[in-house]
Design an enzyme around this catalytic site. Structure first.
Site, PDB file in Angstrom:
ATOM      1  N   LYS A  19       0.847  -1.207   0.000  1.00 27.22           N
ATOM      2  CA  LYS A  19       0.000   0.000   0.000  1.00 27.22           C
ATOM      3  C   LYS A  19       0.876   1.248   0.000  1.00 27.22           C
ATOM      4  CE  LYS A  19      -4.145  -1.613   2.412  1.00 27.22           C
ATOM      5  NZ  LYS A  19      -4.689  -1.885   3.739  1.00 27.22           N
ATOM      6  N   GLN A  39      -4.432  -1.206   9.919  1.00 32.74           N
ATOM      7  CA  GLN A  39      -4.545  -2.518   9.270  1.00 32.74           C
ATOM      8  C   GLN A  39      -5.228  -3.535  10.190  1.00 32.74           C
ATOM      9  OE1 GLN A  39      -3.688  -3.231   6.030  1.00 32.74           O
ATOM     10  NE2 GLN A  39      -4.644  -5.203   6.427  1.00 32.74           N
ATOM     11  N   ASP A  56     -11.277   4.357   5.222  1.00 36.94           N
ATOM     12  CA  ASP A  56     -11.826   2.995   5.145  1.00 36.94           C
ATOM     13  C   ASP A  56     -13.347   3.016   5.283  1.00 36.94           C
ATOM     14  OD1 ASP A  56     -10.103   0.956   4.584  1.00 36.94           O
ATOM     15  OD2 ASP A  56      -9.422   0.684   6.651  1.00 36.94           O
TER      16      ASP A  56
END
Ligand code: NAP
Length: 306
Positions: free
Chosen positions: A66, A110, A133
């Site tokens: 990422k 994460q 997110d």
């Protein structure tokens, strides 16, 4: 093209059209590069911070990729690899620090964190304006309320974009979503039933307690599998000409592979592709779109910060 038209055009070949997630993600990046250049001209470089707690090798590899991909696109990227012994209070403090950091517009923690950390407490500590997110309760509420100022989780957003770019008509279609997780199934159902363009679907959600699952999936114009069960969805679950989107990413042991496994989706691709009108592959379908939408949400967060 409508679903009916895709069905007719594919019928003669009796083989599904492959929906290429990588090619569609590349198209997203063309637009994003322009937006990033414009923001930079206004003195803002969109910034994403990714926090990893613990030493799960898969998560570590994922976080590194990422970080690398954000840099390639010209985003400012920060990555924090914290030890597994990090306490919940320490993690919350780090999130709050990044909430105040003006060069950071998106924060991602994460998943999953180590067991001693309550993930929902971490999500609630995020500034909702940096929650790229889309998991913060304020953003979940905005999705339910159809308030476009909120962030939508990246995978559902990526699925919607795949359908739109592939000119698959969602409006009025019966979409059956397999799985009701907060990351994929539930937000996807909410997104596709919204009263707006590229939505307006009739949505049914099925899960592990659903009865007559195959009967329901066979009534779908568009089937989205997000259950985390390798090659679960077979040709028998699919009606002729349906569109099948495979969200699943599962590791299956394979001694012939150097790394000892191969990746498969939730869809038994061989049989289903003989029956569906269009299908996404794994890898190369939904996965690249999830990453593209994470970057897109980060750019949106930077724009909204102006
Ligand atoms: P999850 O949190 O484990 O949720 C799985 C859902 O599937 C649950 O709602 C579960 O039902 C349902 N389910 C499980 N077995 C079932 C069965 N036999 N029949 C019907 N429903 C069943 O998983 P997730 O996080 O949503 O992820 C799903 C899959 O997508 C995984 O393979 C994951 O790796 C993949 N994924 C891919 C991406 C991407 O970018 N491509 C992103 C996120 C996730 P209950 O609620 O009743 O337990």
């Amino acid at each position: 093209m409508t679903i009916r038209a895709i069905r007719v055009s594919i019928a003669s070949f009796n083989m599904a059209k492959l929906i290429d997630g990588r090619a569609i993600a590349d198209k997203v990046y063309v637009d994003l590069r322009g937006e990033i250049a414009e923001l930079k001209a206004n003195g803002v470089t969109p910034g994403l911070a990714v926090i990893l707690v613990g030493d799960n090798p898969a998560s570590r590899a994922y976080v590194r990729s990422k970080d690398k991909m954000c840099r390639e696109l010209g985003l400012h990227s920060m990555k924090f690899e914290l030890p597994a012994s990090t306490t919940q209070a320490e993690l919350v403090a780090r999130v709050q620090e990044l909430n105040r950091e003006s060069s950071i517009h998106g924060i991602l923690v994460q998943s999953p964190p180590p067991e001693h950390i309550d993930e929902s407490a971490i999500v609630r500590a995020l500034d909702p304006r940096k929650d790229v997110d889309g998991f913060h309760p304020e953003n979940v509420a905005k999705l339910v309320l159809e308030d476009p100022s909120g962030f939508v989780p990246c995978t559902p957003l990526g699925v919607q974009r795949l359908l739109t770019e592939s000119k698959i008509e969602v409006d009025g279609a019966h979409v059956v979503v397999l799985g009701r997780s907060m990351i994929v199934g539930k937000p996807l159902a909410l997104l596709l039933m919204q009263k707006r363009r590229n939505a307006n679907a009739t949505v049914t959600v099925v899960h592990s307690r659903s009865r007559e699952l195959a009967g329901i999936t066979r009534s779908a114009d568009i089937l989205v599998a997000a259950i985390g069960r390798a090659e679960f969805l077979k040709a028998d679950h699919v009606r002729d000409g349906a569109v099948v989107i495979d969200v699943g990413i599962n590791r299956v042991e394979d001694a012939a592979k150097e790394r000892g496994y191969r990746l498969v989706g939730d869809v038994a691709f061989g049989g289903v592709s003989m029956k569906a009108s269009a299908v996404t592959p794994v890898p190369g379908g939904v996965g690249p779109m999830t990453i593209a939408m994470l970057r897109a949400n980060t750019v949106t967060a930077a724009r909204q910060s102006l």
